[in-house]
Design a protein around this motif. Sequence first.
Motif, short mmCIF file in Angstrom:
data_model
loop_
_atom_site.label_atom_id
_atom_site.label_comp_id
_atom_site.label_asym_id
_atom_site.label_seq_id
_atom_site.Cartn_x
_atom_site.Cartn_y
_atom_site.Cartn_z
N GLN A 279 0.82 -1.20 0.00
CA GLN A 279 0.00 0.00 0.00
C GLN A 279 0.85 1.25 0.00
O GLN A 279 0.36 2.33 -0.31
CB GLN A 279 -0.92 0.01 1.21
N GLY A 280 2.12 1.14 0.38
CA GLY A 280 3.01 2.28 0.34
C GLY A 280 3.02 3.10 1.61
O GLY A 280 2.02 3.17 2.33
N GLN A 281 4.16 3.73 1.85
CA GLN A 281 4.31 4.61 3.01
C GLN A 281 3.83 6.01 2.68
O GLN A 281 3.83 6.43 1.53
CB GLN A 281 5.80 4.70 3.38
N LEU A 282 3.47 6.73 3.75
CA LEU A 282 3.16 8.15 3.63
C LEU A 282 4.37 8.92 4.14
O LEU A 282 4.75 8.78 5.30
CB LEU A 282 1.92 8.50 4.46
N VAL A 283 4.95 9.74 3.27
CA VAL A 283 6.19 10.46 3.60
C VAL A 283 5.91 11.95 3.54
O VAL A 283 5.66 12.50 2.45
CB VAL A 283 7.32 10.08 2.64
N GLU A 284 5.96 12.60 4.71
CA GLU A 284 5.67 14.03 4.80
C GLU A 284 6.94 14.85 4.70
O GLU A 284 8.02 14.40 5.10
CB GLU A 284 4.99 14.36 6.14
N SER A 285 6.80 16.08 4.20
CA SER A 285 7.93 17.02 4.14
C SER A 285 7.39 18.44 4.16
O SER A 285 6.19 18.66 3.91
CB SER A 285 8.78 16.79 2.89
N GLY A 286 8.28 19.39 4.49
CA GLY A 286 7.92 20.80 4.37
C GLY A 286 7.65 21.53 5.66
O GLY A 286 7.35 22.73 5.63
N GLY A 287 7.73 20.87 6.79
CA GLY A 287 7.47 21.54 8.04
C GLY A 287 8.62 22.45 8.45
O GLY A 287 9.60 22.60 7.73
N GLY A 288 8.46 23.06 9.63
CA GLY A 288 9.52 23.92 10.12
C GLY A 288 9.01 25.02 11.02
O GLY A 288 7.88 24.96 11.51
N LEU A 289 9.85 26.02 11.20
CA LEU A 289 9.54 27.17 12.04
C LEU A 289 9.20 28.36 11.16
O LEU A 289 9.92 28.66 10.19
CB LEU A 289 10.75 27.50 12.92
N VAL A 290 8.11 29.04 11.50
CA VAL A 290 7.68 30.20 10.73
C VAL A 290 7.11 31.23 11.68
O VAL A 290 6.57 30.88 12.74
CB VAL A 290 6.65 29.79 9.65
N GLN A 291 7.23 32.49 11.33
CA GLN A 291 6.68 33.56 12.15
C GLN A 291 5.17 33.68 11.96
O GLN A 291 4.65 33.30 10.90
CB GLN A 291 7.35 34.88 11.80
N PRO A 292 4.48 34.20 12.95
CA PRO A 292 3.03 34.44 12.78
C PRO A 292 2.77 35.28 11.54
O PRO A 292 3.50 36.24 11.25
CB PRO A 292 2.65 35.18 14.05
N GLY A 293 1.74 34.88 10.80
CA GLY A 293 1.43 35.54 9.54
C GLY A 293 2.12 34.96 8.34
O GLY A 293 1.79 35.30 7.19
N GLY A 294 3.06 34.08 8.57
CA GLY A 294 3.82 33.48 7.48
C GLY A 294 3.11 32.29 6.85
O GLY A 294 1.96 31.98 7.18
N SER A 295 3.83 31.65 5.92
CA SER A 295 3.26 30.54 5.16
C SER A 295 4.21 29.35 5.15
O SER A 295 5.43 29.51 5.25
CB SER A 295 3.01 30.96 3.70
N LEU A 296 3.63 28.18 5.03
CA LEU A 296 4.38 26.94 4.82
C LEU A 296 3.56 26.06 3.89
O LEU A 296 2.33 26.15 3.85
CB LEU A 296 4.60 26.19 6.13
N ARG A 297 4.26 25.18 3.18
CA ARG A 297 3.59 24.19 2.34
C ARG A 297 4.07 22.81 2.72
O ARG A 297 5.27 22.52 2.62
CB ARG A 297 3.90 24.46 0.86
N LEU A 298 3.14 21.98 3.14
CA LEU A 298 3.45 20.59 3.46
C LEU A 298 3.16 19.71 2.26
O LEU A 298 2.22 19.96 1.51
CB LEU A 298 2.63 20.11 4.65
#
Length: 118
Positions: free
Chosen positions: A1-20
């Motif tokens: 069935q395959g693994q789920l592999v996440e990426s894209g996290g981290g530290l960001v300031q309030p109001g900022g953006s991230l993409r997982l």
Amino acid sequence: QGQLVESGGGLVQPGGSLRLSCKMSRAILSVFNQYLMGWYRQAPGLQRELVATVTSGHSTDYADSVKGRFTISRDNSRKTIYLQMNSLKPEDTAVYYCSRQVGSQIDWGQGIQVTVSS
């Protein structure tokens, strides 16, 4: 069935953006398309909560707390889903888990930390 592999996290300031991102590795496309895919999160001391889901037909659903700020999307050809997070708040700080669901069976990835702090 395959693994789920996440990426894209981290530290960001309030109001900022991230993409997982979350890729279902070693899965064939027909298997990936069977799943309702999504993102959950769990903050320290709290229960895991649903953030957003996306069907293979690209229908989406969101928790009220993230509506208008987060966007979930899905690239079936890449067997990958994304979570674009904008206008981040300190209360969005949590471990984010990619999920796949078919029927009542839900599986999660290992999780990735998102910290919103100045």
